[in-house]
Design an enzyme around this catalytic site. Structure first.
Site, PDB file in Angstrom:
ATOM      1  N   GLU A 141       6.866  23.725  10.190  1.00  0.00           N
ATOM      2  CA  GLU A 141       7.528  22.646  11.120  1.00  0.00           C
ATOM      3  C   GLU A 141       8.704  22.123  10.330  1.00  0.00           C
ATOM      4  O   GLU A 141       9.837  21.783  10.733  1.00  0.00           O
ATOM      5  CB  GLU A 141       6.679  21.632  11.513  1.00  0.00           C
ATOM      6  CG  GLU A 141       5.657  21.895  12.200  1.00  0.00           C
ATOM      7  CD  GLU A 141       4.165  22.092  11.579  1.00  0.00           C
ATOM      8  OE1 GLU A 141       3.496  21.828  12.107  1.00  0.00           O
ATOM      9  OE2 GLU A 141       4.252  22.631  10.342  1.00  0.00           O
ATOM     10  N   CYS A 146       0.179  18.375  11.089  1.00  0.00           N
ATOM     11  CA  CYS A 146      -0.233  17.294  10.333  1.00  0.00           C
ATOM     12  C   CYS A 146       0.496  16.208  10.473  1.00  0.00           C
ATOM     13  O   CYS A 146       1.376  16.001  11.032  1.00  0.00           O
ATOM     14  CB  CYS A 146      -0.175  17.971   8.968  1.00  0.00           C
ATOM     15  SG  CYS A 146       1.318  17.823   7.892  1.00  0.00           S
ATOM     16  N   CYS A 180       4.168  16.463   9.495  1.00  0.00           N
ATOM     17  CA  CYS A 180       5.058  17.063  10.398  1.00  0.00           C
ATOM     18  C   CYS A 180       5.089  16.070  11.531  1.00  0.00           C
ATOM     19  O   CYS A 180       6.197  16.358  12.220  1.00  0.00           O
ATOM     20  CB  CYS A 180       4.412  18.390  10.550  1.00  0.00           C
ATOM     21  SG  CYS A 180       4.638  19.342   8.967  1.00  0.00           S
ATOM     22  N   HIS A 226       5.871  23.033   4.863  1.00  0.00           N
ATOM     23  CA  HIS A 226       5.247  23.447   6.091  1.00  0.00           C
ATOM     24  C   HIS A 226       6.316  24.291   7.003  1.00  0.00           C
ATOM     25  O   HIS A 226       7.692  23.871   6.998  1.00  0.00           O
ATOM     26  CB  HIS A 226       4.634  22.390   6.744  1.00  0.00           C
ATOM     27  CG  HIS A 226       3.691  21.620   5.966  1.00  0.00           C
ATOM     28  ND1 HIS A 226       2.800  20.853   6.753  1.00  0.00           N
ATOM     29  CD2 HIS A 226       3.139  21.795   4.710  1.00  0.00           C
ATOM     30  CE1 HIS A 226       1.847  20.524   5.883  1.00  0.00           C
ATOM     31  NE2 HIS A 226       2.095  21.083   4.557  1.00  0.00           N
TER      32      HIS A 226
END
Length: 159
Positions: A55, A83, A86, A53
């Site tokens: 992040e 999410c 993260c 992801h």
């Protein structure tokens, strides 16, 4: 002083890099002392790794830049609400503040489904600001998925 909108525009630029690769357009930057020290964008399809992801990439790059896992004086700007994975990484890295663009009704853990970042049961809390340039951030995702569905429908109609 640079505004949250300015920094979110920089995260949007990262999201566009992901989109250019055919990835879901999510981008993130990490700011320390008024300077971008790290950035990242979604690469799940490219890497075929669940943790890829925006992040996570930005946090790893920031850790390398500052030479520490602690990012206590840093702010993270991301185009989509973090999410659970993260949000956990944000807490573990001690990021001071998270600013996100679009709310995520399916996985958002910075206030939508749950707020892991400000939960006082953890040993670190992160200040959260949501909805910064929400329309622009959400628009990137909406148009990406609309185009993806269109391409799938065209492919299926040829079969």
């Amino acid at each position: 002083m640079t505004t949250d909108a300015y920094w979110m525009e920089q995260a949007i630029n990262e999201a566009k890099r992901a989109e250019h690769l055919g990835e879901v357009p999510i981008g993130a930057i990490i700011v320390k002392d008024g300077e971008i020290i790290a950035s990242g964008f979604n690469l799940r399809e490219t890497t075929q790794q669940a943790h890829s992801h925006a992040e996570m990439h930005a946090i790893q790059a920031a850790n390398e830049k500052v030479g520490s896992w602690r990012l206590e004086d840093c702010d993270l700007y991301v185009t989509l609400e973090p999410c659970p994975m993260c949000a956990g990484a944000i807490i573990q890295s001690r990021i001071r503040r998270v600013v996100f663009g679009a709310y995520d009704p399916k996985a958002g853990c910075a206030g939508t489904l749950y707020n892991l970042l400000e939960d006082d049961r953890f040993n670190h809390q992160t200040e959260v600001t949501g909805g910064v340039l929400q329309e622009e951030c959400g628009g990137l995702l909406t148009s990406f998925f609309r185009e993806l569905r269109k391409r799938k429908a065209e492919k299926n109609s040829r079969i």
